[in-house]
Design a protein around this motif. Structure first.
Motif, PDB file in Angstrom:
ATOM      1  N   ARG A  33       1.378  -0.972  -0.205  1.00  0.00           N
ATOM      2  CA  ARG A  33      -0.185   0.027  -0.010  1.00  0.00           C
ATOM      3  C   ARG A  33       0.779   0.998   0.305  1.00  0.00           C
ATOM      4  NH1 ARG A  33      -5.746  -2.053   0.824  1.00  0.00           N
ATOM      5  NH2 ARG A  33      -5.291  -4.507   0.721  1.00  0.00           N
TER       6      ARG A  33
ATOM      7  N   TRP B  75      -4.124   0.942  -2.618  1.00  0.00           N
ATOM      8  CA  TRP B  75      -3.921  -0.423  -3.267  1.00  0.00           C
ATOM      9  C   TRP B  75      -3.662  -0.211  -5.418  1.00  0.00           C
ATOM     10  CZ3 TRP B  75      -7.114  -4.422  -5.858  1.00  0.00           C
ATOM     11  CH2 TRP B  75      -6.428  -5.298  -6.316  1.00  0.00           C
TER      12      TRP B  75
ATOM     13  N   GLU C 188       4.749   3.681   3.343  1.00  0.00           N
ATOM     14  CA  GLU C 188       4.370   3.220   2.591  1.00  0.00           C
ATOM     15  C   GLU C 188       3.703   2.175   4.127  1.00  0.00           C
ATOM     16  OE1 GLU C 188       5.945   3.255  -1.796  1.00  0.00           O
ATOM     17  OE2 GLU C 188       6.527   1.922  -0.331  1.00  0.00           O
TER      18      GLU C 188
ATOM     19  N   GLY D  36      -8.496   2.045  -0.090  1.00  0.00           N
ATOM     20  CA  GLY D  36      -7.478   1.795   1.549  1.00  0.00           C
ATOM     21  C   GLY D  36      -7.987   0.296   2.648  1.00  0.00           C
TER      22      GLY D  36
END
Length: 304
Positions: A154, A160, A181, A302
């Motif tokens: 991510r 994503w 990240e 997310g």
């Protein structure tokens, strides 16, 4: 392995892979966390963590993203199980996100807090500095999750991008991330719903009572049975009635449906799962019915 050694059973092979993944994350990442909702998949994750790290403590805390509209039986089970383990539980509250103005609560009969969990999750990851989060997602659940790798990277916004996922050859995982990240990790990726229930039976794991058939006040909407509760506003033509139901998945009461069932024992549940031809999310999760790409849209934003 000795040539005379018997081959691993299907469940033993899945278990070994999942334990390997957990240990890899503990070795590669600095501050992991395990998402524990009290549902069946996260219950299996806890057992795998016990096998991976006991008799020591887990090298990570547990965390639950609490919508405030969860089934009380599951919350009671969650708290009791964490206390039995003696581990740390972080509870991130959607209600607090609403009160702080981070999200706006939906209104009306079809309102749900499920979508709001994403902001609460991302805020909790940033607040605690988690760089990896274990989840119980499986590839058989939904088409977007079928695209997922075991290590799901991510960006610094929690997003994503399936085109940026890394190859995972020969069970080798590259956990290198840049500042900001993080990685979501799915040790149960290669498991099916039936595998999960068979493992629960094999390990004699306790699960919340709502996974077994019980009498409950429900109402029918869009072909699904929802629990009658203070969290859901009924439409004019909807009338609660009592039925024998159980839950295949547990989540926010506003978007999680039950299935009619008489399976009051574990083996009966396993038999029902073995016979079904409809995925658990396809049969019982309203949030996946908004659009054909509903899950993928949430994941890009997310969501797990």
């Amino acid at each position: 392995m000795s040539p005379d050694a018997p081959p691993l059973s299907h469940l033993a092979a899945l278990e070994a892979e999942a334990i390997h993944v957990m240990r890899e994350v503990a070795a590669e990442l600095e501050k992991p966390v395990l998402l524990f909702s009290g549902g069946k998949d996260s219950i299996v994750l806890l057992r795998l963590a016990e096998k991976a790290f006991r008799p020591g403590r887990f090298p990570f805390p547990l965390m639950h993203i609490d919508t405030g509209h969860n089934f009380p039986e599951v919350i009671d089970f969650r708290d009791r199980r964490v206390a039995e383990l003696g581990e740390t539980l972080v509870v991130a509250s959607v209600q607090e996100s609403i009160e702080r103005g981070r999200v706006v609560e939906e209104q009306g009969p079809r309102a749900s807090r499920n979508r709001l969990q994403t902001t609460t999750l991302l805020d909790a990851i940033e607040e605690h500095g988690f760089d990896a989060a274990f989840g119980g997602a499986r590839r058989d659940e939904e088409r977007a999750r079928a695209k997922e790798r075991i290590f799901s990277f991510r960006d610094d916004f929690g997003g994503w991008d399936p085109r940026r996922q890394r190859p995972e050859l020969w069970s080798l995982y590259n956990g290198r991330i840049r500042r900001g990240e993080h990685v979501r990790v799915f040790p149960l990726s290669n498991w099916t719903e039936l595998d999960v229930w068979q493992y629960i039976a094999q390990e004699r794991l306790e699960v919340p009572s709502i996974y077994f058939a019980h009498e409950r006040a429900v109402f029918r909407r869009d072909g699904m049975l929802y629990a009658a509760s203070d969290f859901v506003e009924l439409l004019p033509d909807e009338e609660p009635f009592t039925a024998s139901v159980r839950y295949r998945t547990v989540g926010d009461m506003s978007c999680t449906g039950a299935v009619e069932s008489t399976a009051t024992a574990l083996q009966a549940v396993v038999a029902e799962i073995a016979a079904t031809r409809i995925t658990e999310r396809g049969e019982t999760r309203a949030d996946d019915r908004v659009t054909e790409a509903a899950m993928e849209d949430r994941k890009v934003a997310g969501y797990f």
